[in-house]
Design an enzyme around this catalytic site. Structure first.
Site, PDB file in Angstrom:
ATOM      1  N   CYS A  33      40.894  30.415  22.332  1.00  0.00           N
ATOM      2  CA  CYS A  33      42.226  30.862  22.738  1.00  0.00           C
ATOM      3  C   CYS A  33      42.788  31.816  21.688  1.00  0.00           C
ATOM      4  CB  CYS A  33      43.170  29.678  22.946  1.00  0.00           C
ATOM      5  SG  CYS A  33      43.512  28.728  21.447  1.00  0.00           S
ATOM      6  N   ASP A 415      43.071  51.785  55.102  1.00  0.00           N
ATOM      7  CA  ASP A 415      42.525  53.053  55.560  1.00  0.00           C
ATOM      8  C   ASP A 415      41.674  52.747  56.803  1.00  0.00           C
ATOM      9  OD1 ASP A 415      41.901  55.826  55.409  1.00  0.00           O
ATOM     10  OD2 ASP A 415      39.941  55.297  54.613  1.00  0.00           O
TER      11      ASP A 415
END
Length: 725
Positions: A33, A415
């Protein structure tokens, strides 16, 4: 519009930008981390010649760009180790890693646990505290072997992190005579880190399995013979021999042989794909029962699989929005908790005459509980698991931020050509006007179109071949711009073109004209076949809607999508015809690329989050303007891989709702992890000053929450596969 950060090659001491600038990947044991990477990055920042250093917590690696004239890889490893972490260059084999490096934490944790058990038996059951002291001290020292080293390095680099808090707590317990508490604290913390590292390794292994998809060697045909070579030595234009059941080592094109190839690891397609001469193949795919000879088109380092792995690695280095919030929160949370612990130690004894040892102990408990480990890892481990799960399905997110954002989106723009449709014209009908049969109409059209390069010509030739029609040779073939093409077949003049081509003596009228208008109303392109005197019939050609389009849009609707819109440059009739077969809310037709951008920008500026789905070829600007741009069918194409924020390697539209569900599930898990971590902290912080929590209980609770957070996040790796055909 999304911002883009460009990282340059680090400047070198021998010039402005040196071609010798090096980029190496280092494996750092236990770097899970941001709190743990802090001392490392601080240490590297003081080294001359070190440029960018990017930690990846998912696989405990650190990518460092540096000037090899100023600093060596060995110096970087030494600096990382001085920060309290073991490090080595990534390319070391597992068997080359010494036993202590691989199993040192397990050894010291086992020694700590055994000593603690002996010490507690002597103290609690046999009432021999003096004999128990050495064992309890050994438990604290062994358990804190790695912890204290990291704590010291963190203090040297002026970092506050969990190892420092735990070391201070254990030393404080020893100072006030709580030997059993010190031993228990260090053992439980060491055990929890060991278990957490094992859990994180499971998540990392899911990513490493991508690397295992590529074989180490392959059979290459050179100078008439077959040789086995490492994939790194295979060159472009080499011929590779693939036997049944072998994995494809590099991207290429089939030159000889036929087979079915399982491309699921790359594209997510569940059904093996037929490969014949001329078919492209992708590295990492699995060959079926046939033998193939392929021509190499890309080096192993530039294959589709290599680029997938590169995208996943880069995505893990990108900070999600929730991660940025957690990091900011932790920056203030940890110092605040230390101040609170000091206040507990000082205020009650000084101002109220309370026992110093009692409040000193309670302050130590608060320090242990204040450790932000569970909170800090709550987001990155979830993001990593989500990204890995998506990669298994052939869906590549270029960052955790896009995984989160996709889970929030309710507006989707599509699209048309190549996305909702196949992008390949197909003959959908052949209709005779009475004089000639359908076979004859196709025969004449195929003869003329065999000399044409028009996209519609291929559709006519395909259907003629599929029906077994023998195509005669055409002569005197001439293109008529804007109209069609004319030529002579078996001595007869033949015209093939649009309806306007037949406006003269061979004009179309009555029922024949109605048939033309009907097909045009359905969005088809009508090709008329005839002579100079009459029209024989029509061929209706259409870009077919994908079979999974309606199901995919329906799933998005069920997931709460509020707007599904189609954007196309085609005429309104064609756009409406395609949309009529799909659950679309609106159609925006006749759009130029800049008009698509303006439409997306308008919706984004209204505060809506928009996902734009395209093929990445002519809609890249609109994809970049959207909150999240999704590109379909990107396997093997550089342009498409670069165009979107989310890349679908295959052509299955149903992967989009799967990705949305994954994004939402990731968000839910992150929220639970954060809330649960904060709630557990709050609960124990209330009990600690009241004396209801001991040191070992605080460690067990904190590390228990950390393990729960990791385990909860790893649920993203499980579950049923994505949509299958």
């Amino acid at each position: 519009m999304k911002g883009v950060t460009v990282q340059e090659t680090p400047a070198c001491s021998c010039g402005d930008v040196c071609t010798m600038a090096s980029r190496r990947v280092f494996r750092v044991d236990g770097m899970d981390c941001a709190h743990e990477s802090g001392p490392i990055l601080s240490a590297l920042s003081s080294l001359p010649g070190v440029g960018r250093a990017v930690p990846s917590y998912s696989d405990s690696t650190l990518t460092v760009e540096f000037d090899p004239h100023a600093v060596s890889a060995e110096c970087i490893v030494q600096a990382i180790e001085e920060a309290g972490f073991r490090a080595n260059v990534e390319d070391r084999r597992q068997e080359d890693i010494p036993f202590w490096e691989r199993h040192g934490r397990l050894v010291v944790t086992s020694l700590s646990g055994g000593s603690l058990v002996v010490g507690l038996v002597l103290q609690l059951l046999l009432d021999r505290f003096s004999a128990a002291k050495p064992f309890l001290l050994l438990a604290a020292i062994a358990g804190g072997w790695y912890v204290s080293r990291r704590a010291w390095q963190a203090v040297r680099h002026r970092q506050l992190e969990m190892n420092t808090l735990m070391t201070v707590a254990a030393v404080g317990a020893l100072l006030i005579g709580e030997w059993a508490e010190a031993g228990s604290t260090m053992f439980l913390f060491s055990l929890a880190q060991l278990l957490e590292a094992g859990s994180m390794d499971r998540a990392r292994n899911a990513i490493r399995r991508l690397l295992d998809l590529s074989p180490k060697e392959a059979s290459v045909i050179r100078q008439g013979g077959e040789v086995r070579l490492p994939v790194e030595r295979i060159a472009v234009e080499d011929r590779v021999l693939l036997r049944p059941g072998e994995r494809i080592p590099v991207d290429g094109v089939v030159m000889e042989g036929t087979s079915f190839v399982n491309q699921a690891p790359i594209t997510g397609e569940s059904v093996p794909v037929s490969k014949t001469p001329g078919s492209p193949v992708l590295a990492g795919s699995l060959n079926g029962q046939g033998t193939l000879e392929i021509r190499v088109t890309r080096l192993a380092s530039d294959s589709s699989l290599a680029r997938i792995i590169h995208l996943v690695e880069n995505a893990q280095a990108q900070r999600a929005r929730s991660q940025a919030f957690i990091d900011r929160f932790a920056r203030y949370y940890t110092p605040a908790m230390i101040a609170f612990a000091l206040a507990l130690v000082v205020v009650p004894p000084v101002m109220f005459g309370q026992s110093f040892s009692t409040w000193f102990y309670r302050g130590l408990v608060v320090l242990v509980i204040a450790c932000p480990c569970a909170l800090v890892i709550s987001t990155p481990v979830s993001i990593v698991c989500g990204l890995t799960r998506a990669a298994r399905e052939g869906i590549l997110f270029k960052g955790g931020a896009y995984l989160e954002e996709l889970g929030r989106i309710r507006t989707f723009f599509f699209d048309k050509t190549g996305t909702l449709t196949l992008g390949k014209p197909e003959v959908v009908a052949v209709q005779s006007f009475g004089g000639r049969s359908e076979q004859e109409i196709l025969r004449l059209a195929a003869a003329i179109e065999s000399r044409s390069e028009h996209p519609l010509a291929e559709a006519i030739l395909d259907v003629a071949r599929n029906r077994g029609i023998q195509t005669p040779a055409a002569t005197d073939v001439q293109a008529v711009p804007g109209m069609g093409i004319r030529g002579r077949v078996n001595g007869e003049i033949c015209l093939v073109g649009n309806p306007s081509f037949f406006n003269g003596t061979s004009g179309i009228a009555g029922p024949d004209l109605e048939a033309v208008k009907e097909w045009e109303g359905r969005g088809a392109t009508v090709v008329v076949v005839g002579s100079e005197e009459e029209a024989f019939g029509i061929i209706a050609i259409q870009d077919s809607v994908r079979k999974d389009a309606a199901d995919a849009l329906g799933e998005l609707r069920n997931l709460g999508a509020t707007e599904l819109a189609m954007l196309t440059g085609d005429n309104p009739e064609t756009g409406k015809a395609v949309a009529s077969r799909l659950p679309m809310d609106s159609v925006h037709a006749g759009l130029l690329p800049e008009q698509k951008i303006a439409l997306v920008r308008e919706v984004v500026e209204k505060g809506k989050k928009v996902a734009m789905v395209g093929d990445g070829i002519n809609d890249a600007p609109a994809l970049a303007m959207a909150t999240v741009g999704l590109v379909m069918g990107a396997a093997g194409t550089d342009v498409a891989l670069e165009a979107g924020d989310v890349v679908l390697m295959g052509d299955d539209l149903r992967k989009i709702p799967f990705a949305v569900r994954l994004g939402r599930r990731t968000l839910r898990i992150i929220r639970f992890n954060v809330v649960f971590s904060l709630a557990s902290k709050a609960f124990f912080l209330v009990l600690a000053p009241l004396g209801f929590v001991t040191l070992w209980m605080g460690v067990a609770a904190d590390m228990g929450v950390s393990l729960l957070v990791v385990g909860n996040s790893m649920r993203l790796l499980a579950g049923s596969n994505g949509p299958t055909g």
